[in-house]
Design a protein around this motif. Structure first.
Motif: not given
Length: 519
Positions: A262, A303, A307, A311, A345
């Motif tokens: 991710t 989403t 993120l 991050h 996550l």
């Protein structure tokens, strides 16, 4: 032959794998965002697929297979005793021929074995060795991903000839390929299409509805080049119905878990797309021979924005707090490992509220902490440190926008202040006892956690008792933040803050130092 992106991830990943395969062998082709065109025949693609698999496996793979076939005890070998000095990646790129590559590997292994095992000279035969390599090379197509079986009885190069024949077997002029529209075609099955369980091939009136031609079948065998392997049994791919985007997001993606994946994907996404947000899929393949399965994580525009917002925090958690974000739960097979950051996550991928995730694990966290403090020899729970859950709760507030971060820090400080109050009272009453200190902390944390499950009145009653008992008033600004919409989160935040501390050696001195420090 022009292959076109269809929106079917299984087929499209095969096209991306084909592109990577042709790039590796420096073959000519034409491509755009939604197509790739090559003059390669199906059997030529098949040969390149096998050659790349040979190079990825390495000479040692074939050496062990040959020793097993020849009944030579491989346990007698040490890694340094036989060295096959062949750069297979360079060799297959240069030769592009199974005949040449297998002959070279066979000659090298034959030479090494005859020198190392003269007592087995009668059973070590150059042609037999090459025959084994042919068979094991073709068998690389028969995996959990492909299950492409030609003829197990065929020996040597005949095994490859049988594999070519299978590319064209059962093709029917009455059927058109469901992917490229060309004829003839055959119905897809587990051994002709990547990860295709029977239910994917729907039937109407007892007739198969999904068909595949020889060209598309061969291109789909290249799908392994599109996957990134996290371990021996787990592979991942980032899917977008666009060859260029798939290359940007997947190229050189060496990761060990979903968290690393991710972080890298979002970092590339930020660099590539900036303000333009596109949906994408992360697909995880569990390559278990008994129960293979796939997990889909759909990253929508919302989403991806979330993120991107967290991050940097995710990167810090992975780098600095990885050890306290791991838990183990005892079951029949031993201890089941839980990666809390990875599970976090998955919640974000599925647009689930992180508060409920934290709340679900908080009770386990306090139980695990109790086992640690009591030094239980074989606890049913390990890890699940409260500090780790507190860090995840911090992510929740960043994403939800409920409490401002300054208020998050204030309520966290209030919980940690309660921990210090417990310590002070114990000191005033005649000395610090770490067991009593830990038990009181756990009891108080559980009180707030239980209050978060009740109504606002129950939480306020708990807070009032604590204020009186520990002489720990709370300022009016924080009190004004407590309402029907926030008290559950605030109560859980205080509970975790009471318990949160970095793992340390279990000693009275350490516990006393932790109690005195500002956490």
């Amino acid at each position: 032959m022009r292959y076109t992106i269809t929106g079917n991830f299984q087929y499209d990943l095969g096209l991306y794998g084909l592109k990577k395969l042709l790039d590796f062998f420096e073959e000519d082709y034409r491509s755009g965002e939604f197509y790739i065109e090559t003059d390669k025949k199906p059997e030529e693609i098949l040969e390149l697929v096998i050659l790349k698999q040979i190079a990825d496996r390495g000479s040692g793979f074939f050496l062990l297979k040959i020793l097993n076939e020849l009944k030579i005890d491989s346990k007698k070998l040490k890694e340094e005793t036989i060295s096959i000095d062949i750069d297979l990646h360079s060799l297959v790129k240069e030769q592009k021929s199974l005949d040449s590559v297998i002959n070279r590997i066979g000659d090298e292994i034959f030479s090494k074995l005859t020198q190392k095992f003269p007592e087995h000279a009668d059973s070590i035969n150059s042609e037999v060795i090459k025959e084994i390599i042919w068979n094991k090379s073709v068998e690389l197509l028969n995996s959990i991903l492909h299950n492409f079986q030609a003829d197990k009885k065929a020996r040597g190069k005949l095994a490859f000839d049988k594999a070519i024949q299978k590319l064209y077997k059962d093709m029917n002029e009455e059927y058109s390929c469901s992917f490229c529209g060309k004829k003839p075609a055959r119905r897809i099955s587990r051994d002709t299409f990547f990860f295709a369980p029977a239910q994917l091939n729907a039937f109407w009136f007892n007739e198969a509805s999904i068909f595949i031609c020889s060209h598309c079948l061969a291109s789909n065998l290249a799908v392994t080049q599109a996957l990134s392997f996290m371990d021996r049994k787990t592979a991942v791919a980032v899917y977008v119905p666009n060859l260029h985007d798939m290359e940007v997001l997947n190229e050189g993606l060496q990761v060990q878990d979903l968290v690393q994946l991710t972080l890298k994907v979002i970092a590339r996404y930020i660099l590539k797309y900036e303000a333009a947000i596109r949906d994408l899929q992360v697909i995880e393949f569990y390559l278990d021979s008994q129960e293979p399965k796939m997990e889909f994580y759909i990253l929508t525009e919302e989403t991806i924005k979330n993120l991107i917002r967290i991050h940097d925090e995710l990167g810090k958690l992975q780098e600095k707090y990885h050890n306290i974000l791991i838990g183990e739960i005892k079951d029949r097979k031993g201890h089941r490992r839980v990666n809390l950051l990875e599970e976090t996550l998955k919640c974000i991928f599925q647009n689930q509220n992180l508060f409920y995730f934290v709340h679900r694990f908080a009770k386990l966290s306090f139980m695990a902490e109790s086992f640690r403090q009591n030094r239980m020899r074989k606890p049913p729970l390990k890890g699940f440190y409260p500090l780790g859950l507190l860090k995840i709760l911090n992510l929740h507030f960043k994403l939800s926008g409920g409490l401002r971060m300054v208020n998050f820090e204030a309520f966290k400080e209030y919980g940690q202040n309660l921990s210090r109050k417990i310590y002070s009272q114990l000191k005033e009453r005649g000395g610090f006892d770490p067991n009593t200190y830990n038990n009181k902390k756990i009891s108080l944390a559980n009180a707030f956690l239980n209050a978060s499950k009740g109504d606002l009145r129950q939480f306020m009653e708990t807070l009032t008792r604590v204020i009186i008992t520990y002489n720990a008033p709370i300022n009016n600004e924080l009190l004004s933040m407590i309402n029907e919409n926030t008290y559950r989160e605030i109560s859980t935040l205080i509970a975790l803050s009471i318990m949160a501390e970095l793992p340390a050696k279990n000693s009275s001195k350490n516990k006393e130092n932790q109690a005195e420090s500002v956490l």
